[in-house]
Design an enzyme around this catalytic site. Structure first.
Site, PDB file in Angstrom:
ATOM      1  N   TRP D 169       0.952  -1.271  -0.010  1.00 45.66           N
ATOM      2  CA  TRP D 169       0.088   0.037  -0.080  1.00 45.66           C
ATOM      3  C   TRP D 169       1.018   1.433   0.046  1.00 45.66           C
ATOM      4  O   TRP D 169       1.661   1.454   1.038  1.00 45.66           O
ATOM      5  CB  TRP D 169      -0.679   0.101   1.296  1.00 45.66           C
ATOM      6  CG  TRP D 169      -2.016  -0.828   1.341  1.00 45.66           C
ATOM      7  CD1 TRP D 169      -3.192  -0.054   1.624  1.00 45.66           C
ATOM      8  CD2 TRP D 169      -2.222  -2.195   1.202  1.00 45.66           C
ATOM      9  NE1 TRP D 169      -4.073  -1.125   1.610  1.00 45.66           N
ATOM     10  CE2 TRP D 169      -3.705  -2.392   1.460  1.00 45.66           C
ATOM     11  CE3 TRP D 169      -1.573  -3.084   1.219  1.00 45.66           C
ATOM     12  CZ2 TRP D 169      -3.924  -3.735   1.458  1.00 45.66           C
ATOM     13  CZ3 TRP D 169      -1.878  -4.609   0.999  1.00 45.66           C
ATOM     14  CH2 TRP D 169      -3.319  -4.975   1.276  1.00 45.66           C
ATOM     15  N   TYR D 171       1.098   4.817   0.133  1.00 41.69           N
ATOM     16  CA  TYR D 171       0.253   6.002   0.477  1.00 41.69           C
ATOM     17  C   TYR D 171       0.905   7.238   0.788  1.00 41.69           C
ATOM     18  O   TYR D 171       1.415   7.377   1.950  1.00 41.69           O
ATOM     19  CB  TYR D 171      -0.598   5.726   1.449  1.00 41.69           C
ATOM     20  CG  TYR D 171      -2.105   4.786   1.203  1.00 41.69           C
ATOM     21  CD1 TYR D 171      -2.054   4.063  -0.130  1.00 41.69           C
ATOM     22  CD2 TYR D 171      -2.938   4.440   2.186  1.00 41.69           C
ATOM     23  CE1 TYR D 171      -3.238   3.541  -0.678  1.00 41.69           C
ATOM     24  CE2 TYR D 171      -4.012   3.930   1.776  1.00 41.69           C
ATOM     25  CZ  TYR D 171      -4.046   3.081   0.182  1.00 41.69           C
ATOM     26  OH  TYR D 171      -5.091   2.542  -0.091  1.00 41.69           O
ATOM     27  N   ILE D 203       1.200  -3.498  -6.219  1.00 45.33           N
ATOM     28  CA  ILE D 203       1.217  -2.097  -5.672  1.00 45.33           C
ATOM     29  C   ILE D 203      -0.077  -1.670  -5.595  1.00 45.33           C
ATOM     30  O   ILE D 203      -0.893  -1.412  -6.636  1.00 45.33           O
ATOM     31  CB  ILE D 203       2.110  -1.206  -6.414  1.00 45.33           C
ATOM     32  CG1 ILE D 203       3.608  -1.722  -6.531  1.00 45.33           C
ATOM     33  CG2 ILE D 203       2.168   0.130  -6.327  1.00 45.33           C
ATOM     34  CD1 ILE D 203       4.383  -1.470  -7.694  1.00 45.33           C
ATOM     35  N   LYS D 204      -0.545  -1.041  -4.680  1.00 47.04           N
ATOM     36  CA  LYS D 204      -1.789  -0.504  -4.247  1.00 47.04           C
ATOM     37  C   LYS D 204      -1.578   1.073  -4.206  1.00 47.04           C
ATOM     38  O   LYS D 204      -0.962   1.583  -3.224  1.00 47.04           O
ATOM     39  CB  LYS D 204      -2.462  -0.857  -3.080  1.00 47.04           C
ATOM     40  CG  LYS D 204      -3.882  -0.538  -2.845  1.00 47.04           C
ATOM     41  CD  LYS D 204      -4.385  -0.774  -1.618  1.00 47.04           C
ATOM     42  CE  LYS D 204      -5.581  -0.132  -1.140  1.00 47.04           C
ATOM     43  NZ  LYS D 204      -5.997  -0.239   0.380  1.00 47.04           N
ATOM     44  N   VAL D 205      -2.274   2.198  -4.950  1.00 50.85           N
ATOM     45  CA  VAL D 205      -1.966   3.377  -4.806  1.00 50.85           C
ATOM     46  C   VAL D 205      -3.514   4.049  -4.999  1.00 50.85           C
ATOM     47  O   VAL D 205      -4.632   3.222  -5.041  1.00 50.85           O
ATOM     48  CB  VAL D 205      -1.262   4.097  -5.847  1.00 50.85           C
ATOM     49  CG1 VAL D 205       0.272   3.642  -5.717  1.00 50.85           C
ATOM     50  CG2 VAL D 205      -1.606   3.802  -7.396  1.00 50.85           C
TER      51      VAL D 205
END
Lengths: 306, 306, 306, 306, 306
Positions: D169, D171, D203-205
């Site tokens: 994540w 962020y 990948i988390k955006v």
């Protein structure tokens, strides 16, 4: 020609890139660079047979630097030796040629029906000396084989974890086999299979004879009509036995002999689809110029082979 | 149908959820998904019997990729093999089928009255290769049995701690037993019990004969009138002997034989309430199409069994 | 009645409070809670004698849950078994009854003049399964005894460090002894002493006969006129031999036999001042109701004993 | 459709087969199986925002089992949560859906200009719970970022060694950034790049706005005329920023909002070539039937996307 | 009544049987045995507030044995204290009552806006002392919270691995919160959620007031009309916030006060569905007879609660 190298590297699909890097280094070194073929110089005979039997015939060979020079002059893919020989030249020749550190070796001052080599080096040694691979000998047929397999397993796990390929000398001997059985075609093929199943990247076996050692195997060779009459037939079978050709299998030269004999044997091995030769006594026991010439001729044979 | 899977998972009440995840993966894979039944393809014969005896009959089997393809085409629950065979395909087939890494294996180049396999893989190997379980062979009846049990105990503890189930090949042999005793009903049942007590999640035994090996056992079989006349009777007794049916017990196919013979035996095993079969030589020594057909027929037999 | 429990705990003065906690747990469980007496259900016969010989007579016993239920229904102080049997019920019955994990076991598919059990569990297993103690078998008289003592020592050290008591099955056998010697009074007393000296908290021996095995011992038994004529005499001597009564010594029931025979033997053991019995085959090979009744009768005998 | 999955797996060329197995598991699960697209249910809001803010709107969500059921009913690829939520259902749902264990989490009872989550789980936890991956949050822009990167590095090394993929994540927040900067297109793209460089597999955006935070970046976006006017433009740029599309990049749904708004945003994200969405509050704060319907509609959008 | 205990144990589905054993021990001890309700005696005030403030009012309480006696006489489920207090009585009272070793504690000789307790014990201590659980305090709201969470995570992993449950005192305080906020309903509920997500088996919080500390939370409490007017309302909400009631939540008694006040508060807590109380100063600062009477009255309230 790099295509062939990439193809071969593709077979080692579970390994770290570091292992592939070292395999590529060996395959992109020397006169056979890019062909996927190998001619390796091994010099463990000082330990295995004693110094005079090994080096008296060509006395410069007493000096460890000699073998680095020979391997370089002859355009070999790699040079393999025990700890002491590599330590004695690893700084001077650092990075000039891929080194294979043999992690176990047997001397001849004690003989056993069921031999087992001593552990004589470590993965850590191989890393500090800048080696391209570790080497390890197993003796299928010995009552001590399982201990060797277990040692190889542990060293192999450590080597792979650190990006080093594993070269296995799979030499059948021991109480489980007759003398003729040590080079029997069924036994050589089996020895190649065992090394492959133990996770070897490069497998070294002896050129097989047409003897068949085990009754249970004999039935199959006959019923399935597996061709074993010629050396190329037998080499082909051994290569097939190492995962259908998906592992690098190279052949030792065996005892010192005449040049013609050597070349005839190599031609047979090459015609059978072998990945190359590992040539010790027939190389370093000749004067350097002769040895270089012989090794280059051998390389030519492999280059021309399919 | 998942109810049956949940019921079976409920038996493994002391294990981490990670172990149950992998058991479920095997039980939800292939044509028998959801039934709680198993058909597993094992290919360790290259190491155990040698390459020609294993693969000459159906030569594509020399190639390790072949067996991944066979297991997938046939809809097996899992594919079991030694380190080298799994390393040679684990990336290409990653996640396509549950893999069982056999952590010990015996070759046939040395024979012993009291056999003991070599350790050829590790729990760490199983994790890096993405396996669903580890496999381990014990030889009850061998003077070396206790060492095998102790090795299994240690590997089992590590596997369970990391969420991997343990599949035990429990194959009685050694000086403690006659040749007939290796498949005697009392011995097979005992072998299943030993594996269960050692903490196995899945137990593989051979189909038992009606021979009774041990005198002390014979008295009980007679006094308690334990039915052992038919194969279903005997299979039922073996399953009962593995914690009253609270452990998964599967049966090996044994030597290669004709299709009718194979199917008749499987029918008997299925009728006895077995959880399935592990079928090596009778599968990979046939041409792929035949092998797939045979394995699917076997799966049908298990699907129809109670 | 807790006074007697506190008195007994006072003997274990070098142990961590955690060890005492678990000893108290066993002594405050079941129908003999608070008396300092024990009736323990052990079920390792599946591993030791095979499943049919163990469970065919009372088939529900194939199921591992059965023995938890039996131990609970009969109000035993604890239930002892190998890894597999405990794993199969440890969650369902968590905390309902003290469990003793047997860390070594012998199977009967190989027999040796000098037996030694296999290691089949760990202290870590005992902790994760919530056990009250570990169990371990030694065979004084076997040429392998010293290895067993050394294994016990190491496991014992780890168990005590983690708050787990150690229960030792001290069963003389092996080349050092005649068959009759295995239960000879001098040998049983010696076996109890060895277990105590090795640091056992609870010692399990077999009921001794009036045979005296060793000449050197015989002289003393005669010169000192040690009474060994009756079972109570002999039990008293064995208890005395375990640190003058400062260690818990319990007696096994041995082979399955008739109820009257069992009760007569227990009466003799109880009259000799034993701390209790460990009763396997004579319990779980009867139908549950009969077994519960028998075990309660035995508990009554111990409750009434001095 | 599996071709696309194989293509994606091919990008992770330095990883163990075990990592690929788990990536494949996620890509072959749920309604998007085989498409290479993802809809993941994350439920870490209980820890991050508190229970009432997270679950009061749809009270069944207080129960950890609810979210396993929701993820299954909606055909998600995976379910991500902190330790406690996964422990509370990992046995019941073992192997039914891939789990992602979030190894760090932030609560809202203390706020800092330079936030850093607490470490709340381990790789060992992920293995024992049978997870398919670990999850980890980094806050680029915080003065504490380097500690987070170092923690991620170490956990990542351990995860990969054990065959577990790493979901990051990424962020942006902290003193280094304005509030608007947290979702600025240059910052989102940069955050994706950082995660990729740290070795993330997934990948988390957050969906980026057209704000450009950094002057140095602004010059390039203008001079190179990088299109950032529409959401698809911006998503395309973020995906490109994660190794030219060679890493899986998924987008969070952000704050709870109306269905039309959610779907419009997802359409924009999908049109930009995103690999999927991770949808928490907009899923579990709706009644289950509505949430399932919404998630399936989202899956349809991704399925239809190029 | 054991059904309720089994139901509660069923919630802890990812834990080893050993953890369940110790949870059952606590739930089967004392006057509330079998009800799933708890009254625990904690005595960490000597460390937290100093000896005179803690024990002068009832001077026998200076003696550590006093508190073991009190917990036993009052039929509590467990007694919780720091290392020294437990070491001082653990042998004498070994196994008489479940002990909870508090592994961290704060003294009052230094005060900080952002408190963090010292680590004062280990899992190994808990094992050697025979404890049933470890205890650990976290201060959500403190700038040091993340370090506490990380310490708890590591100790928790070790405790669970060794079969020990984890009891978490979740006491909001620190710069992130106003004084009123420490017992605000939103904050108490959040504190319970954090402990649950960190993997606690038993969660101890303070009785919440109807104050709402955080604006973001306030909106939700109002929009979702979460009832917080009465103590039972608020307790119900806190219990729900700990995984919808799937975790054991108990409430502290807070400052010493009059008996009627105490009982009124307990009645409110019990009516809200709490699993019990942990009652320190209001117990050990009264004369023993009064304290026993009070604790039994409290137990009666919980026994009669739904």
């Amino acid at each position: 020609m790099q295509n062939r190298v990439d193809e071969i590297l593709g077979w080692y699909e579970s390994d770290h890139p570091g292992v592939l890097k070292n395999l590529r280094w060996m395959m992109m070194t020397g006169n056979l660079a890019g062909t996927g073929k190998f001619v390796i110089l091994p010099v463990d005979q000082g330990f295995e047979h004693g110094p005079a039997r090994s080096f008296a015939k060509n006395a410069p060979g007493y000096d460890p630097h000699y073998h680095f020079e020979l391997a370089l002059a002859a355009g070999c893919n790699a040079y393999a030796a025990p700890l002491g020989f590599l330590e004695a030249g690893a700084r001077k020749y650092a990075g000039k040629i891929p080194l294979i550190l043999k992690l176990n070796n047997s001397d001849s001052l004690f003989s056993s029906k069921n031999p087992k080599p001593a552990i004589t080096g470590s993965v850590k040694d191989a890393l500090r000396l800048g080696c391209a691979a570790i080497g390890f000998t197993i003796y299928p047929g010995s009552s001590e084989r399982n201990d060797m397999y277990a040692e190889l397993r542990a060293l192999s796990e450590e080597a792979k974890d650190n990006g080093l390929p594993v070269v296995v000398w799979s030499y059948p001997r021991g109480e489980g086999l007759s003398k003729a059985g040590e080079t029997a075609i069924d036994v050589c093929a089996y020895a190649a299979q065992i090394a492959a199943q133990l996770g070897a990247h490069v497998i070294k076996v002896k050129p097989p004879t047409n003897h068949i050692e085990q009754d249970a195997a004999k039935k199959v060779y006959e019923s399935e009509k597996i061709p074993v009459a010629t050396l190329p037939d037998r080499v082909k079978h051994v290569v097939q036995s190492a995962f259908g050709g998906r592992r690098i299998v190279i052949f030792s030269g065996g005892e010192a002999k005449g040049t013609d004999e050597v070349l005839a044997e190599i031609q047979g091995i090459a015609d059978g689809g072998a990945f190359g030769s590992i040539m010790g006594r027939n190389a370093f026991q000749r004067p350097m110029a002769d040895a270089v010439k012989l090794l280059k001729t051998i390389q030519d044979i492999y280059r021309k082979a399919k």
